[in-house]
Design an enzyme around this catalytic site. Structure first.
Site, PDB file in Angstrom:
ATOM      1  N   LEU A   1      -5.928  26.341   5.145  1.00  0.00           N
ATOM      2  CA  LEU A   1      -6.297  25.251   4.254  1.00  0.00           C
ATOM      3  C   LEU A   1      -6.290  23.943   5.046  1.00  0.00           C
ATOM      4  O   LEU A   1      -5.713  23.863   6.132  1.00  0.00           O
ATOM      5  CB  LEU A   1      -5.314  25.159   3.090  1.00  0.00           C
ATOM      6  CG  LEU A   1      -5.245  26.384   2.166  1.00  0.00           C
ATOM      7  CD1 LEU A   1      -4.126  26.213   1.147  1.00  0.00           C
ATOM      8  CD2 LEU A   1      -6.579  26.604   1.468  1.00  0.00           C
ATOM      9  N   SER A   2      -6.898  22.914   4.477  1.00  0.00           N
ATOM     10  CA  SER A   2      -6.916  21.641   5.201  1.00  0.00           C
ATOM     11  C   SER A   2      -5.505  21.104   5.399  1.00  0.00           C
ATOM     12  O   SER A   2      -5.218  20.467   6.416  1.00  0.00           O
ATOM     13  CB  SER A   2      -7.786  20.609   4.487  1.00  0.00           C
ATOM     14  OG  SER A   2      -7.410  20.450   3.149  1.00  0.00           O
ATOM     15  N   GLU A   3      -4.597  21.336   4.421  1.00  0.00           N
ATOM     16  CA  GLU A   3      -3.186  20.973   4.598  1.00  0.00           C
ATOM     17  C   GLU A   3      -2.261  21.977   3.912  1.00  0.00           C
ATOM     18  O   GLU A   3      -2.616  22.581   2.897  1.00  0.00           O
ATOM     19  CB  GLU A   3      -2.883  19.572   4.051  1.00  0.00           C
ATOM     20  CG  GLU A   3      -3.256  18.436   4.981  1.00  0.00           C
ATOM     21  CD  GLU A   3      -4.562  17.789   4.586  1.00  0.00           C
ATOM     22  OE1 GLU A   3      -5.023  16.900   5.326  1.00  0.00           O
ATOM     23  OE2 GLU A   3      -5.129  18.184   3.553  1.00  0.00           O
ATOM     24  N   THR A   4      -1.088  22.111   4.508  1.00  0.00           N
ATOM     25  CA  THR A   4       0.025  22.890   3.961  1.00  0.00           C
ATOM     26  C   THR A   4       1.257  22.003   4.033  1.00  0.00           C
ATOM     27  O   THR A   4       1.470  21.312   5.041  1.00  0.00           O
ATOM     28  CB  THR A   4       0.251  24.177   4.778  1.00  0.00           C
ATOM     29  OG1 THR A   4      -0.926  24.986   4.706  1.00  0.00           O
ATOM     30  CG2 THR A   4       1.438  24.961   4.258  1.00  0.00           C
TER      31      THR A   4
ATOM     32  N   HIS B   1      -4.197  14.227  -0.707  1.00  0.00           N
ATOM     33  CA  HIS B   1      -4.176  15.331  -1.669  1.00  0.00           C
ATOM     34  C   HIS B   1      -2.907  16.176  -1.526  1.00  0.00           C
ATOM     35  O   HIS B   1      -2.353  16.635  -2.533  1.00  0.00           O
ATOM     36  CB  HIS B   1      -5.482  16.156  -1.584  1.00  0.00           C
ATOM     37  CG  HIS B   1      -5.418  17.449  -0.859  1.00  0.00           C
ATOM     38  ND1 HIS B   1      -5.606  17.547   0.501  1.00  0.00           N
ATOM     39  CD2 HIS B   1      -5.206  18.711  -1.305  1.00  0.00           C
ATOM     40  CE1 HIS B   1      -5.508  18.821   0.864  1.00  0.00           C
ATOM     41  NE2 HIS B   1      -5.272  19.543  -0.206  1.00  0.00           N
TER      42      HIS B   1
END
Length: 279
Positions: A45-48, A77
């Site tokens: 994912l783009s961020e974790t 986000h």
């Protein structure tokens, strides 16, 4: 092998599964950096994010934010998705109206209302016009001409954003960047929709190939930086940004600049996956 609670939260979606998902791991106090980095690469994912107990006075929790390519001091986000997950798991903030997050840029306030969460954008670390050589790199990476750029500015609140304003939303949607030419740049683009054409005022896109995110579906930190740059001047003090259209998403970001200059960035949050993860 520790097993920790896990949530995946959709953020900024105008409908279920329409926004940007963030993976949130609870109780991550004892995880090593290598474990966090490996899980962030695995989710792709783009961020974790990884939740732990706060270390600074006034914070409700601490979060560390990772992309597939490394750690970020702040991202938008993930801030909203992590606050949502913390509250949903039973977190009780010290304030009745806000949550205070500790992250790499310091303390970030997340306001709560009946229909959305909104974070107060942190101060810009870099702002102002984009110099000639840097602008050349930006337009080369975006595969556009200098004349296509209405304006450009640094809007860096942690990740390193540089932004360009294009003539209209169609120009933003038509971008076909050369991802190999970015050389570490994190570029955002914004352009206005025609009045009444949609429920959003502007179209936004964000490109971060150096962190393993060729195009981010919906981006809170970039929209906060754009709000610092444009809200109350080029754009109304309160407006709605559309993002993710090219990727088949329907992100909606609500941006508002208060009279004191604070820029708030808000949107919908909903948990889509619950479970446990083993490290």
């Amino acid at each position: 092998m520790p097993t920790l609670p896990f949530r995946q939260v959709d953020v900024f979606g105008a409908a279920p599964l329409a926004g940007n998902p963030v993976a949130v791991v609870h109780g991550a106090d004892d995880l090593a950096d290598e474990q966090m980095a490996a899980f962030a690469r695995w989710t792709n994912l783009s961020e974790t994010t990884f939740l732990s107990e706060p270390t600074r006075p006034g914070a409700d929790y601490r979060v560390r934010i990772w992309t597939p390519g490394g750690e970020l001091p702040f991202a938008g986000h993930p801030t909203l998705g992590t606050a949502h997950a913390w509250l949903e798991s039973g977190g009780v903030p010290a304030s009745d109206v806000a949550v205070v997050q500790e992250c790499g840029v310091g303390l970030v306030t997340v306001a709560r209302s009946s229909d959305r969460l909104a974070f107060a954008g942190p101060p810009l670390l870099r702002s102002g016009p984009v110099a000639g050589d840097d602008l050349d790199r930006v337009v080369r990476a975006l595969c556009i001409a200098r004349d296509d750029v209405v304006d450009a500015a640094w809007v860096d609140n942690g990740p390193g954003w540089v932004a360009v304003r294009l003539a209209d939303a169609d120009a933003v949607l038509a971008l076909a960047p050369d991802l190999g030419a970015f050389g570490g740049l994190k570029i955002g683009a914004v352009g206005p929709h025609a009045p009444g054409a949609t429920d959003a005022d502007v179209e936004v896109r964000a490109f971060v190939p150096g962190l393993g995110v060729p195009e981010d579906p919906v981006t809170g930190s970039l929209n906060a930086g754009l709000g610092e740059w444009l809200a109350g001047s080029v754009l109304p003090a309160g407006y709605v940004a559309s993002q993710g259209t090219v990727l088949g998403r329907r992100g909606r970001v609500h941006v508002r600049r208060d009279e004191d200059g604070t820029v708030w960035v808000g949107g919908a949050t909903v948990t889509t996956v619950r479970g446990d993860v083993s490290f």
